[in-house]
Design a protein around this motif. Structure first.
Motif, PDB file in Angstrom:
ATOM      1  N   GLU A 364     -15.437   0.650  32.597  1.00 14.22           N
ATOM      2  CA  GLU A 364     -16.551   1.144  33.161  1.00 14.22           C
ATOM      3  C   GLU A 364     -17.921   0.630  32.408  1.00 14.22           C
ATOM      4  N   ARG A 365     -17.736   0.852  31.009  1.00 15.58           N
ATOM      5  CA  ARG A 365     -19.006   0.408  30.209  1.00 15.58           C
ATOM      6  C   ARG A 365     -19.186  -1.080  30.310  1.00 15.58           C
ATOM      7  N   HIS A 366     -17.991  -1.860  30.108  1.00 16.01           N
ATOM      8  CA  HIS A 366     -18.158  -3.278  30.359  1.00 16.01           C
ATOM      9  C   HIS A 366     -18.926  -3.683  31.402  1.00 16.01           C
ATOM     10  N   LEU A 367     -18.338  -3.185  32.756  1.00 13.40           N
ATOM     11  CA  LEU A 367     -18.827  -3.223  34.137  1.00 13.40           C
ATOM     12  C   LEU A 367     -20.314  -3.047  34.332  1.00 13.40           C
ATOM     13  N   ASN A 368     -20.745  -2.023  33.789  1.00 14.57           N
ATOM     14  CA  ASN A 368     -22.168  -1.571  33.688  1.00 14.57           C
ATOM     15  C   ASN A 368     -23.183  -2.490  32.800  1.00 14.57           C
ATOM     16  N   ASN A 369     -22.615  -2.803  31.777  1.00 16.41           N
ATOM     17  CA  ASN A 369     -23.126  -3.824  30.940  1.00 16.41           C
ATOM     18  C   ASN A 369     -23.452  -5.322  31.511  1.00 16.41           C
ATOM     19  N   VAL A 370     -22.379  -5.790  32.325  1.00 19.78           N
ATOM     20  CA  VAL A 370     -22.760  -7.026  32.873  1.00 19.78           C
ATOM     21  C   VAL A 370     -23.748  -6.812  34.126  1.00 19.78           C
ATOM     22  N   GLY A 371     -23.767  -5.521  34.684  1.00 19.86           N
ATOM     23  CA  GLY A 371     -24.876  -5.379  35.630  1.00 19.86           C
ATOM     24  C   GLY A 371     -25.955  -5.174  34.992  1.00 19.86           C
ATOM     25  N   TYR A 494     -12.544  -5.546  18.860  1.00 21.76           N
ATOM     26  CA  TYR A 494     -11.484  -4.317  19.423  1.00 21.76           C
ATOM     27  C   TYR A 494     -12.250  -3.143  19.790  1.00 21.76           C
ATOM     28  N   SER A 495     -13.699  -3.045  19.568  1.00 30.30           N
ATOM     29  CA  SER A 495     -14.218  -1.651  19.675  1.00 30.30           C
ATOM     30  C   SER A 495     -15.483  -1.873  20.206  1.00 30.30           C
ATOM     31  N   PHE A 496     -16.342  -1.160  20.762  1.00 30.57           N
ATOM     32  CA  PHE A 496     -17.745  -1.061  20.844  1.00 30.57           C
ATOM     33  C   PHE A 496     -18.531  -0.743  19.446  1.00 30.57           C
ATOM     34  N   THR A 497     -17.696  -0.047  18.611  1.00 31.29           N
ATOM     35  CA  THR A 497     -18.042   0.250  17.177  1.00 31.29           C
ATOM     36  C   THR A 497     -17.806  -0.783  16.270  1.00 31.29           C
ATOM     37  N   THR A 498     -18.002  -0.605  14.800  1.00 28.74           N
ATOM     38  CA  THR A 498     -17.701  -1.839  14.073  1.00 28.74           C
ATOM     39  C   THR A 498     -16.168  -1.201  13.433  1.00 28.74           C
ATOM     40  N   ASP A 499     -15.330  -0.222  14.013  1.00 29.02           N
ATOM     41  CA  ASP A 499     -14.163   0.251  13.776  1.00 29.02           C
ATOM     42  C   ASP A 499     -12.956  -0.443  14.476  1.00 29.02           C
ATOM     43  N   PRO A 500     -12.463  -1.430  14.237  1.00 31.86           N
ATOM     44  CA  PRO A 500     -11.427  -1.797  15.340  1.00 31.86           C
ATOM     45  C   PRO A 500     -10.593  -1.157  15.919  1.00 31.86           C
ATOM     46  N   ASN A 501     -10.245   0.134  15.253  1.00 30.38           N
ATOM     47  CA  ASN A 501      -9.354   1.354  15.750  1.00 30.38           C
ATOM     48  C   ASN A 501      -9.967   2.142  16.970  1.00 30.38           C
ATOM     49  N   HIS A 502     -11.254   2.181  16.916  1.00 29.58           N
ATOM     50  CA  HIS A 502     -12.022   3.153  17.998  1.00 29.58           C
ATOM     51  C   HIS A 502     -11.910   2.584  19.403  1.00 29.58           C
ATOM     52  N   ARG A 503     -11.049   2.750  20.161  1.00 27.05           N
ATOM     53  CA  ARG A 503     -11.012   2.158  21.317  1.00 27.05           C
ATOM     54  C   ARG A 503     -11.613   3.008  22.408  1.00 27.05           C
ATOM     55  N   GLY A 504     -11.722   2.821  23.622  1.00 25.32           N
ATOM     56  CA  GLY A 504     -12.500   3.752  24.840  1.00 25.32           C
ATOM     57  C   GLY A 504     -13.858   3.324  24.871  1.00 25.32           C
ATOM     58  N   ALA A 505     -14.652   4.383  25.168  1.00 25.89           N
ATOM     59  CA  ALA A 505     -16.079   4.077  25.243  1.00 25.89           C
ATOM     60  C   ALA A 505     -16.994   5.119  24.441  1.00 25.89           C
ATOM     61  N   PRO A 506     -16.879   4.732  23.046  1.00 21.85           N
ATOM     62  CA  PRO A 506     -17.537   5.819  22.227  1.00 21.85           C
ATOM     63  C   PRO A 506     -19.143   5.590  22.377  1.00 21.85           C
ATOM     64  N   GLU A 507     -19.838   6.740  21.960  1.00 22.96           N
ATOM     65  CA  GLU A 507     -21.236   6.870  21.941  1.00 22.96           C
ATOM     66  C   GLU A 507     -21.718   7.348  20.828  1.00 22.96           C
ATOM     67  N   GLY A 508     -22.989   7.027  20.421  1.00 23.90           N
ATOM     68  CA  GLY A 508     -23.620   7.774  19.459  1.00 23.90           C
ATOM     69  C   GLY A 508     -23.030   7.213  17.944  1.00 23.90           C
ATOM     70  N   HIS A 509     -22.276   6.361  17.852  1.00 23.01           N
ATOM     71  CA  HIS A 509     -21.999   5.792  16.503  1.00 23.01           C
ATOM     72  C   HIS A 509     -23.018   4.947  15.903  1.00 23.01           C
TER      73      HIS A 509
END
Length: 559
Positions: A364-371, A494-509
């Motif tokens: 969802e995050r990626h789809l919204n970003n393209v939008g 691998y991640s929206f964060t700079t931590d490659p192990n943090h998957r999903g759609a994190p916020e506020g990092h």
């Protein structure tokens, strides 16, 4: 062919057509093809120059969710979609990047697609191909040699050897070369200084070749490379060393796009290869713009997930080349979504609808970003045999709730016949003409604000940190006239964060920017975030250990 053939076995069984026939499909006369054997050729620049007044076809971007060990199949989908459009009777060309030797011998394997959606010749594409990367490596290191030679012979440009910006490059993963000391051994070898190597795909020369529009533009951009700084902090350019002419000579043939074909004989341009986690991650502007003049639909890809590849495709490549994408495809797999939902790789075989639903947050995050860029998008569910109907339904339902459509694709197993539904949806999106492409930020925005904009709007970060040295460097570049440049974020894929192990759609990092580099020739500012390296290392068991020639002289273990 074996019942469960490997990618390389499928590629070897391909019924390839002579490259002149592939060129003829796009209207390229044989005299404008420079053959490299029977199945690959470069397209002459004289022919390309004559296309400028033709109208452009529809440009379709293929991107993906964040990559996982479970696999997403972005390149496979790019190739399959091209074949699917051709099966619908469309005049189509595919544009992808060349493969770097570093990942091929490290851990990634091939870069030509997979299964029955591949570009061939697969072995050539993943090894030396037409020698473009060797030419880029040579041109870059020629500049480095001329810089050190200038200092040795009196340093008429007053170069501050403590502020040399240019490192050397090689197309291999080699962590031992990240930090080195050069010119040891006495006066005859020059002045010792700290330096290092980057991988060739992180070279500014690679980025320049992929963004240049012709040879004269290439030479100008090469001359604009900042190689060092004087004691008064003024820049020293490659043109001050009189290096850009010789570099252009080395890159003369590499500048010409490479034409090959898919397993189903769809024309494919494979040209350039900047990494998307440390560079802008797109094939060359010359290949893309040429394809747009020759085909009604051009399918291209951007590296890694949409947070890196698509953002840079839109904000750097499209901005610089004046491209206007008509549609986008976001690739996902049920397996990768389950990993984003917290499932370990070893447990992916079991049905887990809840994990799929949780992992859809990443999609969802990626789809919204393209939008955000005004480009209509469709989701491609790259099918694996272990996917269950309930898991697939969880994805399609989630995407439907977002006002988009998800299409199951079986191109890996079935070739073009397994992806015609997606191809039809892409045609409908592109021909509807609803795209209103707009970059994420304006040219006039200050550099650090551009970095913050990408981090907060695309990564959903809460803050961006940088020490005074980084902030002052950005302000200094703005004062020197570089504030209008876009930013190229270098961070983990691998991640929206700079931590490659943090998957999903994190916020506020928090996104920490540890270093910035000015690529004046390429025309962007690189922001290096977190622990990302511009020279990768090999894994504990590199794939090179399994690559060899068999008794028939064929490559084994490449992919």
């Amino acid at each position: 062919m074996p019942e469960f053939a490997s990618d390389i076995e499928i590629a070897r069984a391909a019924r390839k057509k002579p490259i002149q026939e592939i060129g003829a499909r796009l209207g390229i006369p044989p005299e404008h093809l420079l053959p490299y054997g029977h199945d690959k050729a470069k397209v002459g620049q004289e022919f390309i120059a004559g296309l400028k007044d033709r109208p452009d076809g529809h440009l379709v971007l293929v991107t993906a969710i964040n990559p996982t060990p479970a696999g997403e199949g972005k390149t496979t989908t790019t190739v399959g979609l091209g074949d699917g459009l051709a099966a619908l009777g469309k005049n189509v060309a595919i544009c992808i990047r060349e493969a770097s030797l570093g990942p091929c011998f490290g851990m990634k394997g091939g870069a030509a697609g997979g299964g029955h959606a591949q570009v061939v010749p697969m072995e050539d594409m993943n090894l030396h191909f037409t020698g473009d990367f060797h030419a880029i490596t040579s041109a870059h290191n020629l500049l480095a040699a001329m810089l050190d030679n200038h200092v040795y012979w009196g340093n008429a440009l007053d170069i501050d050897v403590r502020r040399v910006a240019l490192r050397r490059v090689m197309d291999m993963n080699d962590r031992a070369l990240r930090g080195i000391v050069t010119s040891l051994g006495g006066v005859a070898n020059g002045f010792p200084r700290e330096s290092g190597f980057d991988i060739t795909v992180a070279s500014e020369v690679m980025a320049i070749l992929c963004l240049a529009t012709d040879l004269s533009d290439l030479e100008r951009r090469l001359g604009d490379i900042i190689v060092a700084w004087r004691r008064d902090r003024t820049p020293v350019y490659a043109r001050d060393l009189k290096a850009e002419g010789a570099m252009t000579v080395l890159l003369k043939d590499a500048m010409q796009p490479n034409l090959v074909q898919t397993l189903e004989n769809t024309p494919a341009f494979v040209h350039g290869g900047p990494f998307a986690n440390i560079a802008h991650g797109c094939n060359s502007v010359m290949a893309t713009t040429t394809a747009l003049k020759l085909a009604d639909f051009v399918v291209t890809e951007a590296g890694f997930g949409a947070d890196l590849g698509a953002e840079k495709f839109f904000d750097i490549k499209c901005r610089k080349a004046g491209l206007k994408p008509a549609a986008a495809v976001v690739v996902a797999t049920v397996r990768a979504l389950k990993m984003n939902g917290g499932v370990a790789k070893a447990d992916l075989g079991a049905e887990n609808v809840d994990a799929v639903r949780a992992g859809c947050a990443n999609l969802e995050r990626h789809l919204n970003n393209v939008g955000r860029f005004g480009v209509p998008a469709v989701v491609a569910i790259n099918h694996f045999t272990g996917d269950t109907e309930a898991e697939i339904a969880a994805v399609t339902d989630h995407v439907s709730q977002l006002g988009a459509k998800a299409v199951v694709c079986r191109h890996w197993a079935d070739g073009s016949s397994g992806i015609t539904d997606l191809a039809s949806e892409v045609v409908a999106l592109a021909e509807a003409g609803s795209a209103d492409f707009t970059p994420l930020y304006p040219d006039e925005m200050p550099l650090f604000e551009k970095i913050e904009t990408v981090a907060k709007k695309i990564y959903h970060a809460g803050d961006v940190t940088a020490d005074a040295k980084v902030l002052n460097q950005l302000k200094e570049w703005e004062a020197q006239g570089y504030g209008h440049l876009p930013v190229c974020m270098a961070k983990t894929q691998y991640s929206f964060t700079t931590d490659p192990n943090h998957r999903g759609a994190p916020e506020g990092h928090v996104v920490p920017v540890r270093e910035v580099r000015l690529s004046a020739g390429a025309g962007f500012v690189v922001a290096i975030c977190g622990d990302i390296m511009t020279m990768p290392g090999l894994p504990s068991v590199p794939s090179a250990e399994s690559i060899r020639l068999n008794d028939a002289g064929e490559v084994e273990g490449l992919f």
